[in-house]
Write a protein that holds these residues in place. Sequence first.
Motif, PDB file in Angstrom:
ATOM      1  N   TYR A 266      72.364 -20.750  23.477  1.00 17.06           N
ATOM      2  CA  TYR A 266      71.801 -20.857  22.258  1.00 17.06           C
ATOM      3  C   TYR A 266      70.447 -21.369  22.474  1.00 17.06           C
ATOM      4  N   TYR A 267      70.112 -22.280  22.989  1.00 17.39           N
ATOM      5  CA  TYR A 267      68.701 -23.100  23.232  1.00 17.39           C
ATOM      6  C   TYR A 267      67.934 -22.108  23.890  1.00 17.39           C
ATOM      7  N   ILE A 268      68.347 -21.415  25.053  1.00 19.06           N
ATOM      8  CA  ILE A 268      67.501 -20.510  25.670  1.00 19.06           C
ATOM      9  C   ILE A 268      67.050 -19.352  24.601  1.00 19.06           C
ATOM     10  N   SER A 272      63.042 -18.454  23.439  1.00 18.41           N
ATOM     11  CA  SER A 272      62.523 -17.358  23.127  1.00 18.41           C
ATOM     12  C   SER A 272      61.487 -17.055  21.961  1.00 18.41           C
ATOM     13  N   ILE A 273      62.372 -17.597  20.823  1.00 23.72           N
ATOM     14  CA  ILE A 273      61.513 -17.121  19.397  1.00 23.72           C
ATOM     15  C   ILE A 273      60.137 -17.870  19.585  1.00 23.72           C
ATOM     16  N   GLY A 274      60.112 -19.179  20.360  1.00 24.32           N
ATOM     17  CA  GLY A 274      58.575 -19.481  20.283  1.00 24.32           C
ATOM     18  C   GLY A 274      58.317 -20.602  19.148  1.00 24.32           C
ATOM     19  N   SER A 275      59.485 -21.011  18.791  1.00 22.10           N
ATOM     20  CA  SER A 275      59.159 -21.902  17.563  1.00 22.10           C
ATOM     21  C   SER A 275      58.821 -23.286  18.050  1.00 22.10           C
ATOM     22  N   ASP A 279      59.788 -29.130  25.845  1.00 19.68           N
ATOM     23  CA  ASP A 279      60.307 -30.557  25.787  1.00 19.68           C
ATOM     24  C   ASP A 279      61.204 -30.731  24.482  1.00 19.68           C
ATOM     25  N   GLU A 280      60.792 -30.051  23.321  1.00 16.41           N
ATOM     26  CA  GLU A 280      61.357 -30.192  22.294  1.00 16.41           C
ATOM     27  C   GLU A 280      62.692 -29.866  22.376  1.00 16.41           C
ATOM     28  N   ILE A 281      62.860 -28.698  22.993  1.00 19.74           N
ATOM     29  CA  ILE A 281      64.310 -27.954  23.187  1.00 19.74           C
ATOM     30  C   ILE A 281      65.198 -28.911  24.123  1.00 19.74           C
ATOM     31  N   LEU A 282      64.656 -29.315  24.758  1.00 18.68           N
ATOM     32  CA  LEU A 282      65.472 -30.426  25.973  1.00 18.68           C
ATOM     33  C   LEU A 282      65.857 -31.528  24.993  1.00 18.68           C
ATOM     34  N   GLY A 283      65.162 -31.971  24.353  1.00 24.66           N
ATOM     35  CA  GLY A 283      65.389 -33.243  23.520  1.00 24.66           C
ATOM     36  C   GLY A 283      66.427 -32.932  22.387  1.00 24.66           C
ATOM     37  N   LYS A 284      66.285 -31.839  21.809  1.00 30.19           N
ATOM     38  CA  LYS A 284      67.439 -31.158  20.861  1.00 30.19           C
ATOM     39  C   LYS A 284      68.888 -31.065  21.737  1.00 30.19           C
ATOM     40  N   LYS A 307      66.228 -22.786  33.590  1.00 32.28           N
ATOM     41  CA  LYS A 307      66.169 -21.417  32.709  1.00 32.28           C
ATOM     42  C   LYS A 307      64.881 -21.431  31.988  1.00 32.28           C
ATOM     43  N   LEU A 308      64.622 -22.741  31.324  1.00 30.43           N
ATOM     44  CA  LEU A 308      63.298 -22.572  30.699  1.00 30.43           C
ATOM     45  C   LEU A 308      62.144 -22.631  31.277  1.00 30.43           C
ATOM     46  N   GLU A 309      62.221 -23.139  32.329  1.00 31.79           N
ATOM     47  CA  GLU A 309      60.845 -23.231  33.607  1.00 31.79           C
ATOM     48  C   GLU A 309      60.807 -21.759  34.195  1.00 31.79           C
TER      49      GLU A 309
END
Length: 310
Positions: A266-268, A272-275, A279-284, A307-309
């Motif tokens: 889900y977070y990948i 990808s949406i770019g919003s 760091d914000e994704i990992l925190g969420k 995967k984010l990197e």
Amino acid sequence: MDFIIKNNHKSNYTIIYNKFIQDKNLNLELLGLGCRLLNKPSNWVININQLSYEMNISKDKLLRLINNLIELGYMYRHKKEIAFVRKGELKNIYYFSDDKELLNKTTEPFRSVDTTPQLHLSTFPTVDSPSMDTAPLDIPVAVTPNMEDTSHNNTNIYKDIIEKEDIHKKNTVLTNNLSIRTYLKEILDDFTIVNLLNAKPDLTIDEFKILYEKATIEFKNGYCTNINSCIVKAASGKWNFRPTLLNSSDNSETRTNRVLKGKVNYYIDYFSIGSCSKDEILGKFLNECQKYDEYLVKLHYNELKKKLES
């Protein structure tokens, strides 16, 4: 000949105050934590869960390092005076700077309020909101905190309710049983204590330990969203705990892996949406997965980060 080889990068670098680096009161661990924080954006909310994963240290050790930096004047903790914390909401806001004078000047508006400069390490798992009727709110932690927002500052409202309930219960058994009240205050907030003792006035410490353990298992297995609420409902006979099966641990681990894998995917897609930033994704992700097994969360956190990197 140069023995310390310095670079001349014009981007992707961090500025650190020499006075901070040369402070003899700072050991290598404190310097490492300070450098890690200075590497973050200025509007990055200091998240204990995320830092402990990124730096590969326990939360207790991280909190001890933060306490040391607070004592040395490089960090400041602002405690938001709210009666209870909703899921995802930060009750403690941390500020850090490699310049003590700049930190004091920046946090001066908050220092007029008495706050305890030390963090208390709890031996019990973190519990969510004690609200019985309001569903927990998923509030992102990786955002700039608005210190002027007092929407959750409802201490006075619940204080009045608690005082009225205590007066109403002054003739009950637990009014004189200071040991159970003292014990509960180390674990629960006042609002939950009032609800719990109203539900079961003759509650003992041993009975509470059993309720707490069972409610924690229910929470980890995803059967309830709030440990405090589960305890109160169970004490009042409105909650039936599920039986523990012999293979429940295996089923629980399989279920948890499936849930965490879904959150990673889900977070990948979310990233990808770019919003949101990485760091914000990992925190969420960390904030949403606090109730699951720490080891399993760490495995999927590393997978998400990789995967984010990529």
